[in-house]
Design an enzyme around this catalytic site. Sequence first.
Site, PDB file in Angstrom:
ATOM      1  N   GLN A  63     -17.393  -3.099   0.044  1.00 34.05           N
ATOM      2  CA  GLN A  63     -18.570  -2.584   0.740  1.00 34.05           C
ATOM      3  C   GLN A  63     -18.385  -2.709   2.249  1.00 34.05           C
ATOM      4  OE1 GLN A  63     -21.273  -1.250  -0.980  1.00 34.05           O
ATOM      5  NE2 GLN A  63     -19.777  -1.455  -2.623  1.00 34.05           N
ATOM      6  N   LYS A  87       0.553 -18.663  11.049  1.00 37.32           N
ATOM      7  CA  LYS A  87       0.131 -17.481  11.821  1.00 37.32           C
ATOM      8  C   LYS A  87      -0.971 -16.719  11.100  1.00 37.32           C
ATOM      9  CE  LYS A  87       2.754 -14.058   9.541  1.00 37.32           C
ATOM     10  NZ  LYS A  87       3.741 -13.004   9.482  1.00 37.32           N
ATOM     11  N   SER A 142      14.623  -9.056  -5.197  1.00 35.18           N
ATOM     12  CA  SER A 142      14.988  -7.652  -5.006  1.00 35.18           C
ATOM     13  C   SER A 142      13.771  -6.790  -4.685  1.00 35.18           C
ATOM     14  CB  SER A 142      15.654  -7.119  -6.267  1.00 35.18           C
ATOM     15  OG  SER A 142      14.752  -7.312  -7.364  1.00 35.18           O
ATOM     16  N   GLY A 143      12.794  -7.404  -4.031  1.00 35.47           N
ATOM     17  CA  GLY A 143      11.637  -6.615  -3.608  1.00 35.47           C
ATOM     18  C   GLY A 143      11.972  -5.813  -2.363  1.00 35.47           C
ATOM     19  N   ASN A 144      10.946  -5.485  -1.628  1.00 36.80           N
ATOM     20  CA  ASN A 144      11.132  -4.708  -0.409  1.00 36.80           C
ATOM     21  C   ASN A 144      12.017  -5.435   0.593  1.00 36.80           C
ATOM     22  OD1 ASN A 144       9.469  -4.375   2.516  1.00 36.80           O
ATOM     23  ND2 ASN A 144      10.147  -2.489   1.531  1.00 36.80           N
ATOM     24  N   TRP A 145      11.689  -6.646   0.863  1.00 35.78           N
ATOM     25  CA  TRP A 145      12.427  -7.447   1.834  1.00 35.78           C
ATOM     26  C   TRP A 145      13.794  -7.826   1.281  1.00 35.78           C
ATOM     27  CZ3 TRP A 145      14.107  -8.268   6.177  1.00 35.78           C
ATOM     28  CH2 TRP A 145      14.149  -9.454   6.897  1.00 35.78           C
ATOM     29  N   GLY A 146      13.851  -8.175  -0.007  1.00 31.09           N
ATOM     30  CA  GLY A 146      15.128  -8.518  -0.633  1.00 31.09           C
ATOM     31  C   GLY A 146      16.110  -7.367  -0.586  1.00 31.09           C
ATOM     32  N   ALA A 152       6.569  -6.872   7.708  1.00 29.26           N
ATOM     33  CA  ALA A 152       5.214  -7.345   7.467  1.00 29.26           C
ATOM     34  C   ALA A 152       5.190  -8.195   6.205  1.00 29.26           C
ATOM     35  CB  ALA A 152       4.265  -6.171   7.311  1.00 29.26           C
TER      36      ALA A 152
END
Lengths: 372, 372
Positions: A306, A213, A11-15, A155
């Site tokens: 840096q 990729k 259920s993350g962003n893509w889910g 992404a």
Amino acid sequence: MGKEKVAIIGSGNWGSAIASIAGKNASRQPELFDDSRIPMWVFEEEVNGRKLTEIINETKINEKYLPGITLPANIYATSDLDEAVHDATAFIFVLPHQFLGKVIEQMKGKVAPGAKGITLIKGVDVTADEIRIFADIIQKELGIRCSALSGANIADEGKFDRFTVAAEKFSETTIGYRKKEDGEMWKKLFETDAFRVQIVEDVAGVSLCGALKNIVAVAAGFMDGLEWGDNAKAAIMRIGLLEMKQFCLEFFDDVKAETFLQESAGIADLITSCKPAKLLVKVAFVKAGKSFEDLEKELLNGQKLQGVHTVSFFEYRKWPSVKLIPCVLRKAKDVHGFLKAKNRVEGYPLFAAVYECAFKGRDIKTITKHLD
Amino acid sequence: MGKEKVAIIGSGNWGSAIASIAGKNASRQPELFDDSRIPMWVFEEEVNGRKLTEIINETKINEKYLPGITLPANIYATSDLDEAVHDATAFIFVLPHQFLGKVIEQMKGKVAPGAKGITLIKGVDVTADEIRIFADIIQKELGIRCSALSGANIADEGKFDRFTVAAEKFSETTIGYRKKEDGEMWKKLFETDAFRVQIVEDVAGVSLCGALKNIVAVAAGFMDGLEWGDNAKAAIMRIGLLEMKQFCLEFFDDVKAETFLQESAGIADLITSCKPAKLLVKVAFVKAGKSFEDLEKELLNGQKLQGVHTVSFFEYRKWPSVKLIPCVLRKAKDVHGFLKAKNRVEGYPLFAAVYECAFKGRDIKTITKHLD
């Protein structure tokens, strides 16, 4: 054939984005899908003092991972994996790969006979001399036929274009299937006017594109850092694409060259992955002249990188993505280890160059040496 | 076999760059090439009150088209085409396509028997229902076997990365040959450590890549203008690449799919051509909502383009390239006319969409409709 009962594992962003699409498509095709209630398994966490499942079920918005997008009414969030799995016949695996093993363990013995799976998890599982795709792991462990979905649709970082899919702007994806009926079913569940699905009989190819990729994208980032221009970068992408293809044809069965050369999972995903915005840390790495080990140490300690100030031509607001880059570079290391075990390093000069520049202090300006 | 005597027909930005490479390579390989004196035919013009040929021969620098790069000593400029052609056995055609007909006329009957040619001219010759590649025209008119070179090695516009090739940064190109010995000879003349040459037995494919990519680049520019994100743009590039390939396989003999999918002339050149910097005017076109006819009129009259100020995310200094865009859009019109004559418009939905958006007032937001 009964209707498919979909369950979304993750259920993350893509889910959340794929839940939005699948929920609507199930409703549009009630003859194919049981659309009454589609569980979305959530790894429970607190957001602003409330449980994420509660927020999602009350507001229909995943405030943490896909804010601003209202999920369809038939999607419901549950933190109970058993409940999500119960009765389902079509599992969408869309969770961080490090959670997959545990989820599989808990699902064992509870999956309906004849169920099917599809994995949207990026990457592959690499050990010393073996590379396993997640679709094979799921298939073996759970005894369900497993497809794979990958493409230029979101992404890896889930940051820069996180609304692209959910907001239904035009994009494409590729589904690799083992049986055509699986590919066709998943296509019906996922395709919209704006989110186009191609299906190919190539689970391994689709899975491997998304992993390999990243090595090519590191090389492309080196090119940006060197400021050798568009032509050099395009050359590196072309050579990298051919090494990806060759790698898979050499080490995996039933892989098709077309998946790499013609499909969204291949060439299109590579193109988006090599956009300068996504390559920021790789560029910083070149500019700062640091070893990857140093870079990783700084990042892990939460220190500011840096040398970043020299990368003036990129947008600073995208900087948060740096924390994800070590895992991208680690892919180059893993694949190098695998090739070494197979005694085939010299067959992949670009992969070797990326590894040596990142980990062995090789001068990045020599990256184009020994390339065909 | 005698040594090849090279002649360079053309002296613009690309011609001067390739002269630099060929001159040095001829000297390095005196067993293969007569390196004493390589003529570069110059369409004479005055630069700061002096003849361009004089400037080049005295300073070894083409001040107008490739400033800052010193040509090798064996390159000499001449405005006398007959002198350039005399004795030569290996002709490099690298001039604006509109001058080719006249040059061919003048060369007729003066070319040594058994001579070979290679064309670096971008584009194709399109009439109502015929598309001819320049290599075929040269071959037919002059009776010499003609190869073709194209790739992600220099911008069509010759502006943005004009130093890339000459300054010997890494880039690649593709040579399409009819006989392998030709391909191998040209490769020896052109390849350096930094400028890599692949050879393929596919003159038509190499030639057509460079022409058809422009249509896809227009579509990619529309995507930038719409701000639909990286994924949409990558999808359009992928679909466009497949239409390019299909077009050539359908209408030309002996074309190879690999030329489009794997070679610098294909996928790599498409990638560089779709860089935002090169798509500026196409984006402006979207933003301004003008018809191409209006746009062309304004450009031809030297007027400032309206609506440009809305394109804030691109660099204004690259604006001079706009004058070249009408010819890019005209390609879409030519190819559309050809497909119409063949009754095959519907087989190429992206090409059709570009044409209709540019010339028929079709809403650019509908460009992704009817694509597979």
